[in-house]
Enzyme design. Structure first.
Site, short mmCIF file in Angstrom:
data_model
loop_
_atom_site.label_atom_id
_atom_site.label_comp_id
_atom_site.label_asym_id
_atom_site.label_seq_id
_atom_site.Cartn_x
_atom_site.Cartn_y
_atom_site.Cartn_z
CE LYS A 68 -0.76 0.25 5.03
NZ LYS A 68 -0.06 1.50 5.26
CB THR A 69 4.00 2.28 1.72
OG1 THR A 69 3.48 1.93 3.01
CG2 THR A 69 4.80 3.56 1.84
CG ASP A 74 -1.35 4.63 5.27
OD1 ASP A 74 -2.01 3.67 4.84
OD2 ASP A 74 -0.17 4.51 5.66
CD GLU A 75 -2.22 1.37 8.56
OE1 GLU A 75 -3.26 0.70 8.59
OE2 GLU A 75 -1.09 0.87 8.44
CD GLN A 111 -3.51 -5.51 8.38
OE1 GLN A 111 -2.51 -5.38 9.07
NE2 GLN A 111 -3.49 -5.36 7.06
NE ARG A 129 1.28 -8.21 11.01
CZ ARG A 129 0.98 -7.37 10.02
NH1 ARG A 129 1.80 -6.40 9.72
NH2 ARG A 129 -0.12 -7.51 9.31
#
Length: 676
Positions: free
Chosen positions: A33-34, A219-220, A250, A607
């Site tokens: 995504k970044t 973002d997020e 998430q 993770r």
């Protein structure tokens, strides 16, 4: 500037090339995504959008800084520096610095940290004749904060309507807000709430920001609360050019006020929203992703996604049940050494993830026993230490002598005969004469009489006032803030004060080292940004971890599942997978709580890059007694074929053989290391 969009997968490219109108990018874990956000910024500029018309908002300074660096690498620093890459709170602070006077505050306002907020609530409780030992100030502050995040008063919060502390919270809230105004101070939540109020009450100001930022990215987005949604909606109200990026699977911060419904309701909030899913994962093996997909599919309130990768199937997931929590910790320590020995891994390649911090204790003991270096992430807040807070308060007071909170904290540090009662008398004198606390201190140092102060205290106070004024001038004139900060520390004899205040030389040395770390952080900030003292203090207020020493050691990373979000490790041990821990017992009251816990488990699973261990114990000691444990319901939601069938067995002999084998690897390695 040249953008190579061929490096993006088809969905990423579609997201980058969307320009006008609302866009929801559902970015699964590890889906890049970044990369999409940074390339989209570059693409907008390539299409003729002015860089300073782009606003990209994230949640932490670390994320914003990483984004700035990546955008700079992509389009050049001269262009990237013109893009407004910010956190919600730093954006709010920028707006308040320009316009807070419109809300009745003085321009030189103070931001309180959590410790100062709790102290203020305690003062309010005393004024209300309530006992802080019977009404927990932290609990009241939690209710007040949650209400602010919902842009409501506590009594209007439906989920807290029957909370036993609600009557106290409502009464305390109003007095707390009045006390903040009296101090010309704001708290962390106000950095969002007050800009929203400003936009509601001053349409001209809102339109100014709405017309300036023509393209907004968040973002997020799954972590936003109601007030943050109002903040962004006010800016994009006319043009609707908003791109929100996040993953509803998430959303794990409901306890901080995050509203998972924000991302689920994007298409209702912003009409004609285009939705693009990023499902290709660049982090994990397909075996791990299939387990994650199967787990999260049991949640009903979600947007369907199916993560996949080109990284192959990888190793099966290992599940192991230990006899008790001590054996669990021993097993993890031995397995880490075995894998490190055979796969040539570093200690930093391993993470141990647990639900709550107390679970870390036995792992720390096991790691110390076997000389395994480890770091307990988030265990101690650097800026909450008294000596650090004291020195930071000196810096704040030198920058702004009208900062009453900081001035009251340091007026008797090191001791100069100005006790708590005398400080209160000076505060009363200031109120009676309608002057600031600092002006009152100057008047007292010049001869104004306060009961309980002798001649020596007057002289000490006079020296203190002179020091503050001298360094106020110096910090406003210098471009070498680290040198001035070091001079301030010397003038205060602060190191000698810390050394004499502690009986234990080790404790004194540790406290002195903490203050030296502040100086090192200032020097690092100065070298990177060439910034001002105001810039440094603002940075640590907005993200107190930003000035602490980053971990560069080769150490096993131990942290809560919440703290692990956004990170990745080759090998992950998720421990304590039992009912009551994960899902946590507090979540079992309703389906929403269980679904949030399942999202937390999903975060833990995703993770892992190459190997994932799921660990539980048959029994644990609680309150001095053995407590039989039940496996977490989430374990049964992962198909059996994805789990190592040997390790899934609960055969004690097999478990003992496995532990013995790993301990042999450990001893062999230790013998190698110490053979000389």
């Amino acid at each position: 500037m040249e953008l190579n969009l061929h490096l993006l997968n088809p969905e990423q490219r579609q997201a980058v090339e969307h320009i006008d109108g609302p866009l929801l990018i559902l970015a699964g874990a590890g889906s890049g995504k970044t990369r999409v956000i940074t390339h989209r910024i570059g693409y907008l500029i390539d299409q003729g959008v002015a860089p300073d018309q782009i606003l990209a908002v994230s949640f932490t300074n670390k994320a914003a800084q990483e984004m700035r660096e990546r955008v700079g690498h992509l389009i050049g620093t001269s262009l990237s520096n013109r893009v407004h890459l910010s956190t919600f709170h730093s954006l709010g602070l920028d707006i308040l610095k320009k316009h807070i006077e419109k809300l009745g505050y003085r321009r030189t306002f103070t931001i309180l940290d959590q410790g100062d907020q709790i102290s203020l609530v305690k003062d309010v409780l005393k004024d209300l004749k309530l006992d802080p030992s019977k009404v927990d100030p932290s609990d009241l502050l939690f209710l007040i904060s949650r209400a602010k995040m919902a842009f409501l008063e506590p009594s209007k919060m439906p989920e807290f309507r029957y909370h036993p502390l609600m009557p106290f919270a409502q009464k305390t809230y109003r007095h707390y807000q009045a006390a903040l105004r009296g101090l010309n101070a704001v708290d962390f939540d106000d950095l969002i709430c007050l800009p929203v109020r400003l936009f509601e009450e001053h349409e001209k100001v809102r339109r100014r920001y709405a017309s300036h930022y023509k393209y907004v990215m968040v973002d997020e987005y799954q972590d936003t609360n109601h007030t943050q949604l109002m903040f962004m909606e006010a800016i994009v109200r006319e043009h609707q050019n908003i791109c929100v990026v996040g993953d509803d699977d998430q959303s794990i911060y409901a306890f901080r006020g995050a509203v998972s419904g924000n991302i689920l309701q994007v298409e209702k909030t912003f009409k004609n929203t285009r939705v693009i899913k990023l499902e290709q994962n660049y982090r994990s093996t397909n075996g791990i992703l299939r387990a994650a997909n199967a787990l999260i599919a049991n949640n009903s309130a979600r947007k369907e996604k199916n993560l996949w990768s080109n990284n192959g199937d990888g190793d099966p997931i290992t599940m192991v049940e230990s006899k008790d929590e001590r054996e669990e910790a021993e097993y993890v320590a031995a397995e880490i050494e075995a894998l490190r020995f055979h796969l040539r891994l570093n200690y930093r390649d391993f993470a141990v993830l647990f639900r709550v911090n107390p679970q870390a204790r036995l792992f720390e003991e096991a790691f110390r026993t076997y000389n395994i270096p480890y770091q307990l992430v988030g265990a101690a807040e650097f800026f909450d230490r008294k000596e650090v807070k004291d020195f930071i308060a000196f810096l704040k007071a030198c920058l702004n002598p009208e900062d009453e909170v900081s001035m009251r904290r340091i007026v008797n540090v090191p001791p100069r005969g100005i006790g708590t009662q005398t400080v209160e008398k000076i505060s009363v004198w200031a109120a009676e004469h309608q002057v600031s606390f600092f002006e009152a201190l100057k008047s007292v140092s010049a001869g104004a009489q306060i009961d309980g102060m002798n001649h020596a205290s007057h002289e000490h106070l006079k020296t203190f006032i002179q020091l503050i004024e001298n360094f106020h001038q110096e910090f406003n004139a210098t471009t070498h803030i680290s040198q001035s900060a070091r001079s301030l520390l010397h003038e205060l004899n602060f190191v000698d004060y810390l050394r004499s205040a502690e009986k234990s030389p080790k404790v004194a040395s540790r406290r002195i080292e903490n203050v030296q770390q502040v100086l090192a952080s200032i020097a690092q900030f100065e070298s990177r940004a060439g910034g001002t003292l105001d810039g440094f203090l603002t940075r640590i207020i907005l993200d107190q971890s930003s000035a602490s020493k980053e971990n560069e050691e080769d150490a096993v990373q131990c942290m809560t599942l919440h703290a692990s979000k956004g990170l990745e490790f080759p090998v992950v041990f998720m421990v304590g997978l039992e009912e009551g821990y994960l899902p946590h017992e507090r979540s079992l009251v309703n389906q929403a709580g269980i679904e949030e816990e399942r999202r937390l488990a999903y975060v833990g699973v995703t993770r892992a890059q190459k190997k994932l261990y799921l660990s539980l114990s048959a029994e644990r000691s609680r309150f001095g007694k053995k407590d039989e444990r039940s496996p977490s319901r989430f374990l049964s939601e992962i198909p059996k074929e994805m789990i190592d069938s040997n390790m899934a067995s609960l055969n004690p002999k097999l478990r003992e053989m496995k532990n013995d084998l790993n301990l042999k690897y450990l001893e062999a390695m230790r013998a190698q290391l110490f053979s000389d």
